[in-house]
Design a protein around this motif. Structure first.
Motif, PDB file in Angstrom:
ATOM      1  N   VAL A  21       1.078  -1.377  -0.017  1.00  0.00           N
ATOM      2  CA  VAL A  21      -0.105  -0.177   0.196  1.00  0.00           C
ATOM      3  C   VAL A  21       0.268   1.412  -0.327  1.00  0.00           C
ATOM      4  O   VAL A  21       0.727   2.614  -0.874  1.00  0.00           O
ATOM      5  CB  VAL A  21      -1.281  -0.003   1.310  1.00  0.00           C
ATOM      6  CG1 VAL A  21      -1.709   1.557   1.150  1.00  0.00           C
ATOM      7  CG2 VAL A  21      -2.099  -1.292   0.808  1.00  0.00           C
ATOM      8  N   ASN A  22       2.105   0.671   0.783  1.00  0.00           N
ATOM      9  CA  ASN A  22       2.573   2.385   1.005  1.00  0.00           C
ATOM     10  C   ASN A  22       3.016   2.707  -0.471  1.00  0.00           C
ATOM     11  O   ASN A  22       3.849   3.809  -1.041  1.00  0.00           O
ATOM     12  CB  ASN A  22       3.909   2.208   1.993  1.00  0.00           C
ATOM     13  CG  ASN A  22       3.471   2.032   2.696  1.00  0.00           C
ATOM     14  OD1 ASN A  22       2.142   2.896   3.562  1.00  0.00           O
ATOM     15  ND2 ASN A  22       4.148   1.559   3.863  1.00  0.00           N
ATOM     16  N   LEU A  28      -4.896   5.371  -8.433  1.00  0.00           N
ATOM     17  CA  LEU A  28      -4.447   3.891  -8.283  1.00  0.00           C
ATOM     18  C   LEU A  28      -5.733   3.757  -7.439  1.00  0.00           C
ATOM     19  O   LEU A  28      -6.172   2.331  -7.286  1.00  0.00           O
ATOM     20  CB  LEU A  28      -4.080   2.936  -8.906  1.00  0.00           C
ATOM     21  CG  LEU A  28      -3.423   3.430 -10.673  1.00  0.00           C
ATOM     22  CD1 LEU A  28      -2.200   2.638 -10.936  1.00  0.00           C
ATOM     23  CD2 LEU A  28      -4.855   4.048 -11.484  1.00  0.00           C
ATOM     24  N   ARG A  29      -4.891   3.480  -5.824  1.00  0.00           N
ATOM     25  CA  ARG A  29      -5.143   2.054  -4.791  1.00  0.00           C
ATOM     26  C   ARG A  29      -7.122   3.767  -4.425  1.00  0.00           C
ATOM     27  O   ARG A  29      -7.203   2.049  -4.113  1.00  0.00           O
ATOM     28  CB  ARG A  29      -3.990   3.206  -3.765  1.00  0.00           C
ATOM     29  CG  ARG A  29      -4.711   2.391  -2.098  1.00  0.00           C
ATOM     30  CD  ARG A  29      -3.370   3.306  -1.699  1.00  0.00           C
ATOM     31  NE  ARG A  29      -3.649   4.626  -1.424  1.00  0.00           N
ATOM     32  CZ  ARG A  29      -3.121   5.623  -0.863  1.00  0.00           C
ATOM     33  NH1 ARG A  29      -2.037   5.293  -1.611  1.00  0.00           N
ATOM     34  NH2 ARG A  29      -3.144   6.408  -0.095  1.00  0.00           N
ATOM     35  N   ALA A  34     -12.219   2.180  -4.300  1.00  0.00           N
ATOM     36  CA  ALA A  34     -13.582   2.591  -4.625  1.00  0.00           C
ATOM     37  C   ALA A  34     -15.318   1.640  -5.006  1.00  0.00           C
ATOM     38  O   ALA A  34     -15.867   1.305  -5.174  1.00  0.00           O
ATOM     39  CB  ALA A  34     -13.982   3.960  -5.820  1.00  0.00           C
ATOM     40  N   GLU A  35     -13.722   1.109  -5.846  1.00  0.00           N
ATOM     41  CA  GLU A  35     -13.979  -0.051  -6.610  1.00  0.00           C
ATOM     42  C   GLU A  35     -14.529  -2.130  -6.211  1.00  0.00           C
ATOM     43  O   GLU A  35     -15.902  -2.553  -6.130  1.00  0.00           O
ATOM     44  CB  GLU A  35     -13.307  -0.642  -7.768  1.00  0.00           C
ATOM     45  CG  GLU A  35     -13.633   0.255  -8.636  1.00  0.00           C
ATOM     46  CD  GLU A  35     -12.638  -0.367  -9.988  1.00  0.00           C
ATOM     47  OE1 GLU A  35     -11.978  -1.313  -9.861  1.00  0.00           O
ATOM     48  OE2 GLU A  35     -12.316   0.589 -11.154  1.00  0.00           O
ATOM     49  N   GLN A  50      -3.939  -4.752 -11.644  1.00  0.00           N
ATOM     50  CA  GLN A  50      -4.071  -5.045 -12.863  1.00  0.00           C
ATOM     51  C   GLN A  50      -4.708  -3.416 -13.069  1.00  0.00           C
ATOM     52  O   GLN A  50      -4.367  -3.436 -14.545  1.00  0.00           O
ATOM     53  CB  GLN A  50      -5.820  -5.742 -13.091  1.00  0.00           C
ATOM     54  CG  GLN A  50      -6.371  -5.263 -14.620  1.00  0.00           C
ATOM     55  CD  GLN A  50      -5.160  -5.811 -15.746  1.00  0.00           C
ATOM     56  OE1 GLN A  50      -5.107  -7.711 -15.168  1.00  0.00           O
ATOM     57  NE2 GLN A  50      -5.258  -5.569 -16.604  1.00  0.00           N
ATOM     58  N   LEU A  51      -4.601  -2.674 -12.378  1.00  0.00           N
ATOM     59  CA  LEU A  51      -5.101  -1.201 -12.725  1.00  0.00           C
ATOM     60  C   LEU A  51      -3.592  -1.068 -13.161  1.00  0.00           C
ATOM     61  O   LEU A  51      -3.857   0.418 -14.082  1.00  0.00           O
ATOM     62  CB  LEU A  51      -5.930  -0.472 -11.259  1.00  0.00           C
ATOM     63  CG  LEU A  51      -7.110  -0.744 -11.314  1.00  0.00           C
ATOM     64  CD1 LEU A  51      -7.146  -0.102 -10.117  1.00  0.00           C
ATOM     65  CD2 LEU A  51      -8.012   0.179 -12.475  1.00  0.00           C
ATOM     66  N   HIS A  52      -2.941  -0.696 -12.416  1.00  0.00           N
ATOM     67  CA  HIS A  52      -0.945  -0.704 -12.323  1.00  0.00           C
ATOM     68  C   HIS A  52      -0.319  -0.587 -13.694  1.00  0.00           C
ATOM     69  O   HIS A  52      -0.269  -0.175 -13.942  1.00  0.00           O
ATOM     70  CB  HIS A  52      -0.698  -1.127 -10.982  1.00  0.00           C
ATOM     71  CG  HIS A  52       0.673  -0.810 -11.584  1.00  0.00           C
ATOM     72  ND1 HIS A  52       1.417   0.324 -10.564  1.00  0.00           N
ATOM     73  CD2 HIS A  52       2.011  -0.955 -12.245  1.00  0.00           C
ATOM     74  CE1 HIS A  52       3.014   0.631 -10.676  1.00  0.00           C
ATOM     75  NE2 HIS A  52       3.229  -0.300 -11.647  1.00  0.00           N
ATOM     76  N   PHE A  53      -1.077  -2.605 -13.935  1.00  0.00           N
ATOM     77  CA  PHE A  53      -0.438  -2.805 -15.171  1.00  0.00           C
ATOM     78  C   PHE A  53      -1.147  -2.053 -16.879  1.00  0.00           C
ATOM     79  O   PHE A  53      -0.371  -1.770 -17.224  1.00  0.00           O
ATOM     80  CB  PHE A  53      -0.880  -4.212 -15.769  1.00  0.00           C
ATOM     81  CG  PHE A  53      -0.357  -4.085 -17.024  1.00  0.00           C
ATOM     82  CD1 PHE A  53       0.735  -4.325 -17.205  1.00  0.00           C
ATOM     83  CD2 PHE A  53      -1.117  -4.538 -18.005  1.00  0.00           C
ATOM     84  CE1 PHE A  53       1.515  -5.397 -18.540  1.00  0.00           C
ATOM     85  CE2 PHE A  53      -0.363  -4.994 -19.264  1.00  0.00           C
ATOM     86  CZ  PHE A  53       0.989  -5.587 -19.141  1.00  0.00           C
ATOM     87  N   ASP A  54      -2.233  -1.841 -16.388  1.00  0.00           N
ATOM     88  CA  ASP A  54      -3.331  -0.958 -18.087  1.00  0.00           C
ATOM     89  C   ASP A  54      -2.489   0.286 -17.824  1.00  0.00           C
ATOM     90  O   ASP A  54      -2.590   0.989 -19.091  1.00  0.00           O
ATOM     91  CB  ASP A  54      -4.622  -0.723 -16.806  1.00  0.00           C
ATOM     92  CG  ASP A  54      -5.653  -1.890 -16.929  1.00  0.00           C
ATOM     93  OD1 ASP A  54      -4.631  -3.317 -17.884  1.00  0.00           O
ATOM     94  OD2 ASP A  54      -6.654  -1.879 -17.078  1.00  0.00           O
TER      95      ASP A  54
END
Length: 62
Positions: A21-22, A28-29, A34-35, A50-54
């Motif tokens: 997390v840090n 993205l976090r 939120a999702e 997945q969000l980081h890769f996108d």
């Protein structure tokens, strides 16, 4: 002694959830939170990866 939360990263290695997390991208976090909230820490890490890769076209590594 504080309890350490362990999750599995994309390479099947155990990692400290708080350490992950840090190192996360703040936007993205927050998007993953939120999702998915409420969710398990592992579900959160998986979605964040997945969000980081996108966004960055590379794996999130700790």
């Amino acid at each position: 002694m504080a309890k350490v939360s362990i999750c599995v990263n994309g390479y099947d290695r155990e990692v400290d959830f708080d350490a992950c997390v840090n190192l996360m991208d703040d936007d993205l976090r927050e998007q993953a939170h939120a999702e998915l909230s409420p969710c398990t820490e592992q579900e959160f890490i998986d979605r964040y990866r997945q969000l980081h890769f996108d966004k960055y076209r590379e794996d999130f590594q700790v």
